[in-house]
Scaffold this motif. Structure first.
Motif, mmCIF file in Angstrom:
data_model
loop_
_atom_site.group_PDB
_atom_site.id
_atom_site.type_symbol
_atom_site.label_atom_id
_atom_site.label_comp_id
_atom_site.label_asym_id
_atom_site.label_seq_id
_atom_site.Cartn_x
_atom_site.Cartn_y
_atom_site.Cartn_z
ATOM 1 N N ARG A 52 -15.700 4.283 4.482
ATOM 2 C CA ARG A 52 -14.990 2.990 4.416
ATOM 3 C C ARG A 52 -13.743 3.110 3.545
ATOM 4 N NH1 ARG A 52 -16.689 -2.906 3.995
ATOM 5 N NH2 ARG A 52 -15.160 -3.791 2.596
ATOM 6 N N ASP A 53 -13.897 3.706 2.347
ATOM 7 C CA ASP A 53 -12.749 3.882 1.458
ATOM 8 C C ASP A 53 -11.695 4.782 2.091
ATOM 9 O OD1 ASP A 53 -13.905 2.226 -0.434
ATOM 10 O OD2 ASP A 53 -14.680 3.885 -1.661
ATOM 11 N N ALA A 54 -12.135 5.830 2.779
ATOM 12 C CA ALA A 54 -11.197 6.731 3.455
ATOM 13 C C ALA A 54 -10.430 5.990 4.548
ATOM 14 C CB ALA A 54 -11.939 7.927 4.047
ATOM 15 N N ALA A 55 -11.127 5.127 5.292
ATOM 16 C CA ALA A 55 -10.466 4.369 6.359
ATOM 17 C C ALA A 55 -9.363 3.481 5.791
ATOM 18 C CB ALA A 55 -11.486 3.539 7.135
ATOM 19 N N LEU A 56 -9.653 2.787 4.705
ATOM 20 C CA LEU A 56 -8.646 1.907 4.103
ATOM 21 C C LEU A 56 -7.492 2.711 3.506
ATOM 22 C CD1 LEU A 56 -11.014 -0.768 2.542
ATOM 23 C CD2 LEU A 56 -9.599 -0.991 4.612
ATOM 24 N N ARG A 57 -7.802 3.846 2.903
ATOM 25 C CA ARG A 57 -6.749 4.710 2.352
ATOM 26 C C ARG A 57 -5.864 5.245 3.468
ATOM 27 N NH1 ARG A 57 -6.650 9.792 2.602
ATOM 28 N NH2 ARG A 57 -8.904 10.089 2.695
ATOM 29 N N GLU A 58 -6.485 5.757 4.531
ATOM 30 C CA GLU A 58 -5.733 6.307 5.655
ATOM 31 C C GLU A 58 -4.877 5.235 6.326
ATOM 32 O OE1 GLU A 58 -5.206 9.343 6.840
ATOM 33 O OE2 GLU A 58 -6.517 10.367 5.416
ATOM 34 N N LEU A 59 -5.417 4.027 6.430
ATOM 35 C CA LEU A 59 -4.642 2.927 7.006
ATOM 36 C C LEU A 59 -3.335 2.743 6.242
ATOM 37 C CD1 LEU A 59 -4.531 0.491 9.016
ATOM 38 C CD2 LEU A 59 -5.449 -0.865 7.119
ATOM 39 N N THR A 60 -3.430 2.687 4.919
ATOM 40 C CA THR A 60 -2.236 2.511 4.097
ATOM 41 C C THR A 60 -1.322 3.725 4.183
ATOM 42 O OG1 THR A 60 -3.440 1.056 2.599
ATOM 43 C CG2 THR A 60 -1.406 2.034 1.761
ATOM 44 N N GLU A 61 -1.905 4.932 4.133
ATOM 45 C CA GLU A 61 -1.094 6.151 4.181
ATOM 46 C C GLU A 61 -0.333 6.288 5.488
ATOM 47 O OE1 GLU A 61 -3.482 9.595 3.366
ATOM 48 O OE2 GLU A 61 -3.749 9.064 1.257
ATOM 49 N N GLU A 62 -0.925 5.862 6.595
ATOM 50 C CA GLU A 62 -0.315 6.087 7.901
ATOM 51 C C GLU A 62 0.487 4.902 8.430
ATOM 52 O OE1 GLU A 62 -3.050 7.741 10.737
ATOM 53 O OE2 GLU A 62 -3.727 9.273 9.326
ATOM 54 N N THR A 63 0.173 3.695 7.964
ATOM 55 C CA THR A 63 0.836 2.507 8.516
ATOM 56 C C THR A 63 1.565 1.677 7.468
ATOM 57 O OG1 THR A 63 -1.026 0.992 8.212
ATOM 58 C CG2 THR A 63 -0.995 2.311 10.246
ATOM 59 N N GLY A 64 1.319 1.945 6.192
ATOM 60 C CA GLY A 64 1.899 1.144 5.136
ATOM 61 C C GLY A 64 1.201 -0.192 4.942
ATOM 62 N N ILE A 65 0.161 -0.465 5.712
ATOM 63 C CA ILE A 65 -0.548 -1.743 5.629
ATOM 64 C C ILE A 65 -1.503 -1.724 4.439
ATOM 65 C CG2 ILE A 65 -2.174 -3.287 6.780
ATOM 66 C CD1 ILE A 65 -1.059 -2.209 9.471
ATOM 67 N N ALA A 66 -1.366 -2.714 3.576
ATOM 68 C CA ALA A 66 -2.246 -2.832 2.407
ATOM 69 C C ALA A 66 -3.620 -3.324 2.841
ATOM 70 C CB ALA A 66 -1.638 -3.805 1.396
ATOM 71 N N ALA A 67 -4.639 -2.908 2.107
ATOM 72 C CA ALA A 67 -6.020 -3.265 2.443
ATOM 73 C C ALA A 67 -6.254 -4.771 2.441
ATOM 74 C CB ALA A 67 -6.983 -2.583 1.471
#
Length: 162
Positions: A52-67
């Motif tokens: 779950r934490d990896a998914a939220l981190r990757e989301l931000t890293e790849e899309t710039g979208i904050a959790a």
């Protein structure tokens, strides 16, 4: 060279990010600009990190979208696997993995398109767009097609009830 069957799968998290119209975020990989293949955000799970934490981190890293701009709607009941094609084994991930085992998360995007910025410090995409969920298996590289079908099969019922 090590036989592919002797290599482990890389632990990863995948994200099916949907907007208010139930369209799915997809990006075109920066390292493959000549391909018409698009993919959903995904990436490795670091040591000591939950999927779950990896998914939220990757989301931000790849899309710039904050959790705080997403809600987690669902997660896959089990990990999904894919194998790399023979010609890619040993050429990516320093030859350590035969493919990936992925825990998938369905996230609802509550922000605006202006909250998306793929020009991140860990940029992976050259372009992005919102796509119809049913088109996803036809947009991905062939060796991930069955995995995308499995993600859809699991998450589409959640989209129909939201």
């Amino acid at each position: 060279m090590t036989k592919a069957s002797n290599l482990p799968y890389r632990p990863c998290a995948g994200i099916m990010l949907v907007n208010s119209d139930n369209q799915v975020f997809v990006g075109q990989r920066l390292d493959n600009p000549d391909s018409d293949a698009w993919q959903m955000p995904q990436g490795g799970i670091d040591a000591g990190e939950t999927a779950r934490d990896a998914a939220l981190r990757e989301l931000t890293e790849e899309t710039g979208i904050a959790a705080n701009k997403v809600d987690i709607i669902a997660e896959s009941a089990q990990e999904l696997f894919y194998d790399l094609p023979e010609e890619l084994i040993g050429k990516i991930w320093k030859g350590k993995w035969r493919g990936q085992r992925q825990k998938w998360f369905l996230l609802r995007f509550n922000g605006h398109n202006t909250d998306i910025n793929i020009a991140t410090d860990h940029q992976e995409f050259s372009r992005w767009k919102w796509a119809d969920a049913q088109q996803l298996p036809d947009m991905i590289v062939p060796f991930k097609k069955e995995l995308y079908k499995a993600v859809l099969q699991e998450f589409i019922p959640h989209l129909q009830s939201v």
